[in-house]
Write a protein that holds these residues in place. Structure first.
Motif, PDB file in Angstrom:
ATOM      1  N   LEU A  53      30.234  25.556  53.913  1.00 15.51           N
ATOM      2  CA  LEU A  53      30.447  26.639  52.954  1.00 15.51           C
ATOM      3  C   LEU A  53      31.933  26.850  52.644  1.00 15.51           C
ATOM      4  O   LEU A  53      32.275  27.280  51.548  1.00 15.51           O
ATOM      5  CB  LEU A  53      29.791  27.923  53.470  1.00 15.51           C
ATOM      6  CG  LEU A  53      28.266  27.795  53.653  1.00 15.51           C
ATOM      7  CD1 LEU A  53      27.660  29.073  54.211  1.00 15.51           C
ATOM      8  CD2 LEU A  53      27.569  27.403  52.345  1.00 15.51           C
ATOM      9  N   VAL A  54      32.793  26.499  53.577  1.00 17.38           N
ATOM     10  CA  VAL A  54      34.235  26.555  53.305  1.00 17.38           C
ATOM     11  C   VAL A  54      34.581  25.458  52.294  1.00 17.38           C
ATOM     12  O   VAL A  54      35.292  25.678  51.312  1.00 17.38           O
ATOM     13  CB  VAL A  54      35.060  26.401  54.606  1.00 17.38           C
ATOM     14  CG1 VAL A  54      36.530  26.173  54.295  1.00 17.38           C
ATOM     15  CG2 VAL A  54      34.900  27.634  55.495  1.00 17.38           C
ATOM     16  N   ARG A  55      34.023  24.281  52.517  1.00 17.98           N
ATOM     17  CA  ARG A  55      34.265  23.173  51.571  1.00 17.98           C
ATOM     18  C   ARG A  55      33.725  23.515  50.191  1.00 17.98           C
ATOM     19  O   ARG A  55      34.341  23.209  49.174  1.00 17.98           O
ATOM     20  CB  ARG A  55      33.599  21.897  52.086  1.00 17.98           C
ATOM     21  CG  ARG A  55      34.371  21.310  53.232  1.00 17.98           C
ATOM     22  CD  ARG A  55      33.737  20.024  53.702  1.00 17.98           C
ATOM     23  NE  ARG A  55      34.573  19.407  54.707  1.00 17.98           N
ATOM     24  CZ  ARG A  55      34.145  18.514  55.579  1.00 17.98           C
ATOM     25  NH1 ARG A  55      32.886  18.120  55.562  1.00 17.98           N
ATOM     26  NH2 ARG A  55      34.967  17.989  56.460  1.00 17.98           N
ATOM     27  N   ASP A  56      32.587  24.142  50.200  1.00 21.35           N
ATOM     28  CA  ASP A  56      31.954  24.543  48.949  1.00 21.35           C
ATOM     29  C   ASP A  56      32.858  25.540  48.199  1.00 21.35           C
ATOM     30  O   ASP A  56      32.987  25.495  46.979  1.00 21.35           O
ATOM     31  CB  ASP A  56      30.600  25.167  49.293  1.00 21.35           C
ATOM     32  CG  ASP A  56      29.898  25.732  48.101  1.00 21.35           C
ATOM     33  OD1 ASP A  56      29.592  24.950  47.191  1.00 21.35           O
ATOM     34  OD2 ASP A  56      29.674  26.958  48.078  1.00 21.35           O
ATOM     35  N   TRP A  86      34.780  25.070  44.576  1.00 19.85           N
ATOM     36  CA  TRP A  86      34.708  26.086  43.512  1.00 19.85           C
ATOM     37  C   TRP A  86      36.108  26.364  42.955  1.00 19.85           C
ATOM     38  O   TRP A  86      36.305  26.447  41.744  1.00 19.85           O
ATOM     39  CB  TRP A  86      34.088  27.355  44.099  1.00 19.85           C
ATOM     40  CG  TRP A  86      33.958  28.513  43.164  1.00 19.85           C
ATOM     41  CD1 TRP A  86      33.141  28.602  42.080  1.00 19.85           C
ATOM     42  CD2 TRP A  86      34.662  29.756  43.242  1.00 19.85           C
ATOM     43  NE1 TRP A  86      33.279  29.832  41.482  1.00 19.85           N
ATOM     44  CE2 TRP A  86      34.198  30.557  42.174  1.00 19.85           C
ATOM     45  CE3 TRP A  86      35.623  30.273  44.122  1.00 19.85           C
ATOM     46  CZ2 TRP A  86      34.678  31.852  41.956  1.00 19.85           C
ATOM     47  CZ3 TRP A  86      36.087  31.559  43.904  1.00 19.85           C
ATOM     48  CH2 TRP A  86      35.629  32.336  42.823  1.00 19.85           C
ATOM     49  N   ARG A  87      37.096  26.491  43.827  1.00 18.14           N
ATOM     50  CA  ARG A  87      38.481  26.692  43.380  1.00 18.14           C
ATOM     51  C   ARG A  87      38.928  25.541  42.484  1.00 18.14           C
ATOM     52  O   ARG A  87      39.518  25.750  41.425  1.00 18.14           O
ATOM     53  CB  ARG A  87      39.432  26.772  44.575  1.00 18.14           C
ATOM     54  CG  ARG A  87      39.291  28.037  45.365  1.00 18.14           C
ATOM     55  CD  ARG A  87      40.433  28.224  46.342  1.00 18.14           C
ATOM     56  NE  ARG A  87      40.266  29.525  46.979  1.00 18.14           N
ATOM     57  CZ  ARG A  87      41.242  30.251  47.507  1.00 18.14           C
ATOM     58  NH1 ARG A  87      42.478  29.804  47.495  1.00 18.14           N
ATOM     59  NH2 ARG A  87      41.005  31.421  48.047  1.00 18.14           N
ATOM     60  N   ARG A  88      38.635  24.340  42.976  1.00 19.46           N
ATOM     61  CA  ARG A  88      39.119  23.151  42.257  1.00 19.46           C
ATOM     62  C   ARG A  88      38.512  23.018  40.877  1.00 19.46           C
ATOM     63  O   ARG A  88      39.090  22.379  40.009  1.00 19.46           O
ATOM     64  CB  ARG A  88      38.785  21.902  43.061  1.00 19.46           C
ATOM     65  CG  ARG A  88      39.653  21.851  44.269  1.00 19.46           C
ATOM     66  CD  ARG A  88      39.652  20.519  44.931  1.00 19.46           C
ATOM     67  NE  ARG A  88      40.592  20.644  46.036  1.00 19.46           N
ATOM     68  CZ  ARG A  88      40.554  19.928  47.141  1.00 19.46           C
ATOM     69  NH1 ARG A  88      39.640  18.981  47.272  1.00 19.46           N
ATOM     70  NH2 ARG A  88      41.438  20.119  48.082  1.00 19.46           N
ATOM     71  N   ASN A  89      37.332  23.599  40.725  1.00 18.49           N
ATOM     72  CA  ASN A  89      36.655  23.434  39.443  1.00 18.49           C
ATOM     73  C   ASN A  89      36.814  24.625  38.527  1.00 18.49           C
ATOM     74  O   ASN A  89      36.111  24.744  37.532  1.00 18.49           O
ATOM     75  CB  ASN A  89      35.178  23.115  39.678  1.00 18.49           C
ATOM     76  CG  ASN A  89      35.033  21.683  40.119  1.00 18.49           C
ATOM     77  OD1 ASN A  89      35.106  20.766  39.303  1.00 18.49           O
ATOM     78  ND2 ASN A  89      34.917  21.477  41.419  1.00 18.49           N
ATOM     79  N   PHE A  90      37.739  25.486  38.860  1.00 12.92           N
ATOM     80  CA  PHE A  90      37.970  26.618  37.963  1.00 12.92           C
ATOM     81  C   PHE A  90      38.735  26.135  36.727  1.00 12.92           C
ATOM     82  O   PHE A  90      38.206  26.159  35.626  1.00 12.92           O
ATOM     83  CB  PHE A  90      38.728  27.722  38.708  1.00 12.92           C
ATOM     84  CG  PHE A  90      39.029  28.909  37.838  1.00 12.92           C
ATOM     85  CD1 PHE A  90      38.011  29.546  37.139  1.00 12.92           C
ATOM     86  CD2 PHE A  90      40.336  29.373  37.687  1.00 12.92           C
ATOM     87  CE1 PHE A  90      38.288  30.635  36.319  1.00 12.92           C
ATOM     88  CE2 PHE A  90      40.611  30.461  36.862  1.00 12.92           C
ATOM     89  CZ  PHE A  90      39.585  31.088  36.181  1.00 12.92           C
ATOM     90  N   HIS A  91      39.936  25.653  36.923  1.00 14.09           N
ATOM     91  CA  HIS A  91      40.647  25.019  35.803  1.00 14.09           C
ATOM     92  C   HIS A  91      41.317  23.757  36.298  1.00 14.09           C
ATOM     93  O   HIS A  91      42.532  23.705  36.482  1.00 14.09           O
ATOM     94  CB  HIS A  91      41.660  25.985  35.178  1.00 14.09           C
ATOM     95  CG  HIS A  91      41.044  26.863  34.149  1.00 14.09           C
ATOM     96  ND1 HIS A  91      40.668  26.402  32.904  1.00 14.09           N
ATOM     97  CD2 HIS A  91      40.680  28.164  34.182  1.00 14.09           C
ATOM     98  CE1 HIS A  91      40.114  27.393  32.209  1.00 14.09           C
ATOM     99  NE2 HIS A  91      40.101  28.483  32.967  1.00 14.09           N
ATOM    100  N   PRO A  92      40.508  22.728  36.491  1.00 15.93           N
ATOM    101  CA  PRO A  92      41.048  21.496  37.089  1.00 15.93           C
ATOM    102  C   PRO A  92      42.106  20.829  36.214  1.00 15.93           C
ATOM    103  O   PRO A  92      42.838  19.973  36.685  1.00 15.93           O
ATOM    104  CB  PRO A  92      39.807  20.626  37.268  1.00 15.93           C
ATOM    105  CG  PRO A  92      38.776  21.196  36.374  1.00 15.93           C
ATOM    106  CD  PRO A  92      39.080  22.646  36.203  1.00 15.93           C
ATOM    107  N   LEU A 136      36.255  34.727  51.782  1.00 14.89           N
ATOM    108  CA  LEU A 136      37.034  33.749  51.019  1.00 14.89           C
ATOM    109  C   LEU A 136      37.073  34.118  49.534  1.00 14.89           C
ATOM    110  O   LEU A 136      38.027  33.824  48.836  1.00 14.89           O
ATOM    111  CB  LEU A 136      36.439  32.350  51.182  1.00 14.89           C
ATOM    112  CG  LEU A 136      36.465  31.751  52.592  1.00 14.89           C
ATOM    113  CD1 LEU A 136      35.670  30.452  52.634  1.00 14.89           C
ATOM    114  CD2 LEU A 136      37.914  31.499  53.019  1.00 14.89           C
ATOM    115  N   TYR A 137      36.019  34.773  49.076  1.00 16.72           N
ATOM    116  CA  TYR A 137      35.947  35.167  47.657  1.00 16.72           C
ATOM    117  C   TYR A 137      36.534  36.565  47.469  1.00 16.72           C
ATOM    118  O   TYR A 137      36.810  36.974  46.362  1.00 16.72           O
ATOM    119  CB  TYR A 137      34.494  35.131  47.166  1.00 16.72           C
ATOM    120  CG  TYR A 137      33.867  33.757  47.270  1.00 16.72           C
ATOM    121  CD1 TYR A 137      33.785  32.929  46.148  1.00 16.72           C
ATOM    122  CD2 TYR A 137      33.379  33.278  48.473  1.00 16.72           C
ATOM    123  CE1 TYR A 137      33.223  31.662  46.242  1.00 16.72           C
ATOM    124  CE2 TYR A 137      32.816  32.021  48.581  1.00 16.72           C
ATOM    125  CZ  TYR A 137      32.738  31.205  47.461  1.00 16.72           C
ATOM    126  OH  TYR A 137      32.190  29.955  47.543  1.00 16.72           O
TER     127      TYR A 137
END
Ligand SMILES: *Cc1c(COP(=O)(O)O)cnc(C)c1O
Length: 628
Positions: free
Chosen positions: A27-30, A34-40, A106-107
């Motif tokens: 879930l940490v990786r997940d 999610w961060r990486r896919n916000f504005h990659p 984390l969120y």
């Protein structure tokens, strides 16, 4: 036979570490994904190159060092997770909630408004519904009352909120009359101070229907003019009291001070066996009625902090309007999750006989009826961070009729516009709850726990049942414990337990002095308490203690305790009786310890016998027994 609760805890030995680690990592990786896919498409501000510079490595080294220092220090924490911990109201945490809380952090959602917590505000409202259903409140939005609940940082704040709402409600009719709206209210303050909650909320609806009504009443309310001016206008309000048993939590004192009502106006209701003595409460209410002294609220305790005893709520409910009306707040900070034992999957209350299956004593008729009466309370405090097995920082406040929140909305309901449905109004906890920013992570933790183990007898109730059974095991061990210790001490359980908390008092044989008995029990306790300079592993068990003030006890109780302990309580040389207090929450208390000890309750009794014998041995002096 499979242990149905085994999957849900990290475990005393960290047995479920594989699941815990794997799921947490996943879930940490997940989350990172999610961060990486916000504005990659954006350039990462922290470059890979940067990560290899000396300064950067200095920074990571510093972090690691400090974190290691922290976790090294934390090893001196109290081992709450273990069945050798029988002290305060805390235990191992339910793993689904624990993981939910860690991951949600984390969120970092802020449950003050949906705008900053689009997901977890919804979860919090659902947690409110889950808890309300367990208490027996109605959630039908087409009917009145319809309940509403939200989370707080703990029971103290939930109690504050209960009193805040009670006052807002109680004094509302006086403010309406002061606003001189065309509602033909009585000119008699005493009469207006004795309206029921339902009547007052109907009045609030009438006010809302009048053009300018809400604004006019706002100008005359105690929340606007202040208690001083309000009392000057309505002298009876100066006598406004809250009635609570002597067993009530000290947060009630704080609440009285905080609201400016004064700790002196917290009137102590006599108790019998650590439960509200209803005839005394009735007499108190009648006397106040005769003297025209209004009662703001009566506090019933469902699970006292010190003894786990439950007030007879059904009998308190029956006193409403006879002759005084009062707000009934139930402080179920401790016992709040026990009702899960009494509900089937549809939310219906189970008959006593079906709840009783699997127990020796529980639940008494009084406990069953008291549980049923929770649904009649105006508001209830529940602490998920106690019997809800979630991390600290999670209390809950529930109101039977959600319209009471309209009376304390920071922005009056009309601000939401004609189109705003009541559902919209009640979706902004920050507008009506006492606190502002609150962690969405706590809501997520409760929500996930309640999904994995719904709050009914077949699920969450099993966890509660285990706790109650452990208490029965310790309670039933009393006769043999008494016999084993007869040469050294007298033993007694001062108050028969109602659920999962039991206290033990000792008196060395032949001693008549209360002070000396207390000193002895303090020595016993000294062997099971946390000491900053001692590694936690050196203790066999951890317990807690409490002192019951003799002045809170009636003559009959004093006599009984005196004779059971062979103490002179008629001419006591101390104010209270010091005793060991055992909160039996851990799910593994009845699991085998090793080849010699059938379970932790047995092992604890053996430990107590050895300890008491060692402390009683002649010529022992005051040193702790060897090896401890
Ligand atoms: C624990 C407790 C409180 C206070 O709750 P906190 O979460 O510690 O603020 C209030 N009332 C009762 C009965 C309690 O057991």
């Amino acid at each position: 036979m499979a242990d149905e609760l085994a999957p849900y805890f990290l475990g005393p030995y960290g047995e479920n570490n594989d699941f815990f680690e794997k799921t947490l990592l996943e879930l940490v990786r997940d989350h990172v994904f999610w961060r990486r896919n916000f504005h990659p498409e954006d350039t990462p501000p922290i470059s890979t190159r940067e990560q290899h510079t000396a300064d950067f490595l200095d920074g990571t080294a510093k972090m690691r060092q400090e974190l290691h220092l922290l976790t090294a220090q934390l090893k001196r924490s109290v081992p709450f997770f273990h069945p050798r911990y029988l002290g305060h109201m805390v235990s191992d945490l339910l793993m689904p909630g624990l993981i939910a809380q860690l991951v949600t952090t984390l969120y970092n959602p802020n449950n003050i408004v949906e705008e900053s917590a689009p997901v977890t505000v919804q979860l919090e409202l659902e947690v409110g519904r889950q808890l309300a259903r367990m208490l027996g409140y109605s959630l039908d939005v087409k009917q009145r009352p319809c309940a509403l609940g939200h989370l707080t940082s703990g029971g103290t704040v939930a109690n504050d909120e209960g009193l805040w709402l009670a006052r807002a409600t109680k004094l509302y009719p006086l403010a309406v009359r002061d606003a001189r709206l065309d509602l033909r209210l009585s000119t008699d303050d005493w009469e207006l101070l004795n309206w029921s909650t339902a009547q007052i909320l109907e009045l609030a609806e009438q006010v809302e229907a009048l053009p300018g009504g809400v604004a006019a009443v706002k100008a005359t309310r105690v929340e606007t003019v202040g208690l001083g001016r309000f009392c000057a206008k309505h002298p009876l309000v100066a006598e406004l009291a809250v009635l609570a048993p002597g067993t009530a939590h000290y947060s009630w004192q704080k609440a009285m001070k905080l609201l400016g009502l004064g700790a002196e106006q917290l009137v102590e209701v006599p108790t019998a066996q650590a439960r509200i003595d209803v005839p005394s409460l009735q007499a108190l209410l009648e006397r106040r009625a005769a003297e025209q002294k209004p009662v703001l609220a009566v506090i019933g305790v469902y699970g006292t902090t010190e003894f786990g005893t439950l007030d007879p709520l059904h009998e308190i409910v029956a006193l409403r309007g006879k002759p005084l009306e009062f707000w009934l707040h139930v402080d179920a900070a401790w016992g709040g999750y026990l009702p899960s034992l009494f509900r089937d999957a549809s939310g219906a209350l189970l008959p006593r006989e079906s709840v009783a299956a699997g127990f020796k004593h529980f639940p008494s008729e009084r406990v069953h009826q008291s549980t049923a009466a929770l649904a009649q309370a105006d508001s209830v405090t529940v602490d998920p961070h106690k019997l809800g097995f979630v991390p600290f920082g999670a209390g809950a406040f529930l109101a039977r009729d959600r319209r009471v929140f309209d009376l304390v909305q920071q922005e009056a309901s009309y601000v939401f516009g004609a189109s705003a449905s009541p559902e919209d109004r009640y979706r902004k906890p920050g507008r009506f709850s006492l606190e502002g920013s609150r962690p969405g992570a706590a809501a997520a933790a409760c929500y996930v726990n309640h999904r994995v183990l719904p709050l009914d007898a077949a699920h969450f109730g099993r966890l509660m049942a285990r706790s109650v059974r452990a208490c029965e095991a310790l309670y039933d061990r009393l006769p043999s414990l008494t016999a084993e210790l007869a040469p050294q001490v007298r033993v007694c359980v001062p108050f028969e337990p109602d659920c999962n908390l039991v206290c033990l008092a000792f008196n060395p044989k032949g001693n008549r002095s209360l002070a000396a008995a207390n000193a002895f029990t303090r020595e016993v306790f000294a062997d099971m308490t946390v000491r900053g300079d001692l590694p936690v592993q050196l203790r066999d068990f951890y317990g807690s203690n409490t002192t019951v003030t003799l002045a809170h006890l009636g003559a009959a109780e004093l006599k009984r305790l005196g004779s059971e302990l062979e103490l002179d309580l008629e001419h006591p040389d101390a104010d209270g009786l010091f005793m060991l207090r055992h909160t039996l929450m851990n799910p593994w208390l009845l699991s085998p310890v090793n080849a010699d000890e059938a379970n932790y309750i047995e092992a604890y009794c053996h430990y107590i016998v050895d300890l008491v014998k060692a402390l009683s041995s002649p010529g022992r002096g005051h040193a702790a027994p060897a090896g401890r």
